[in-house]
Design an enzyme around this catalytic site. Sequence first.
Site, PDB file in Angstrom:
ATOM      1  N   HIS A  40      49.520 -21.839 -16.902  1.00  0.00           N
ATOM      2  CA  HIS A  40      50.263 -21.965 -18.156  1.00  0.00           C
ATOM      3  C   HIS A  40      50.225 -23.396 -18.687  1.00  0.00           C
ATOM      4  CE1 HIS A  40      54.362 -21.982 -20.309  1.00  0.00           C
ATOM      5  NE2 HIS A  40      53.589 -21.178 -21.005  1.00  0.00           N
ATOM      6  N   HIS A  82      52.342 -27.608 -27.491  1.00  0.00           N
ATOM      7  CA  HIS A  82      53.233 -26.452 -27.517  1.00  0.00           C
ATOM      8  C   HIS A  82      54.312 -26.547 -28.581  1.00  0.00           C
ATOM      9  CE1 HIS A  82      56.830 -24.136 -26.327  1.00  0.00           C
ATOM     10  NE2 HIS A  82      55.936 -23.214 -26.027  1.00  0.00           N
TER      11      HIS A  82
END
Length: 289
Positions: A40, A82
């Site tokens: 991730h 992100h």
Amino acid sequence: MHVRAVAVTTTALLGVALTAPLSHARADEAGDDGPTVVAHRGASGYAPENTLAAVDRAAELGIRWVENDVQRTRDGELVVLHDESLARTTDVEEVFPDRSPWKVKDFTAAEIARLDAGSWFGSEYAGARVPTLEQYVHRVEHNHQKLLLELKSPGLYPGIEQQTLKVLANEGWLDRRHVAGRLVVQSFDADSIRTVHDLKPAVKTGFLGTPAVSELPAYAEFADQINPSYGSLSMSYVSAVHAFTGPHGRPLEVLTWTVNDADTARRVAGYDVDGIITNKPDVVRDAVD
């Protein structure tokens, strides 16, 4: 027996996004019968997220799939980050103290390239930069890895689907070898993923979320995977997803996020998920191997 929806209603599609199969990738990191392990934002438990260092750390751990997030700068460059704001993972508040709230879309690529994206994580990563999408896929290719690419907040960036596909094409990521087993594009935004599917039907796509079972026939028309949070999962839900065939003629797959401990990894693996997205891919791999 797998079922296909005959029609997709507008209501069923609103606010939805999809995920595509990892095409027999389950044997990559966890054995023939185990779920695929996806790092991730790279191996973000061990290196600053979404940096090239995190990609390299995943490679060092033997992890073949990495996940990232893509946004766009004020002058149109695609970068890997992100948050909508640069504040949490860079030193933007020090470099540009008068530019609050420090949104990615308000900075040029050259300005973002000046920022330190590693010191917040640890002094050994001081000087790490926010990579462009080109730089990121170069590193993934260099490491012989595979990419689960998330379009982050696509509503902020009109046309980002086509632009992302153009970058991937320019970098050689839309050839048969890559689209067959090395690339998935996902998002929380269903319209965005449906756009990707319409523009490049060969590209696998993914929905990040947990749609109701009654809505799965609609998703099966344009999604290869359904990727929910692990907290929303059950064995019956995974079985329900697997009962449908996606647009590439394979049963829908389930990748779940973000699992970082061995007990949870073993639990969701017991649900027969196809993949586990994790900040600590070695921990998950060892738990489910």
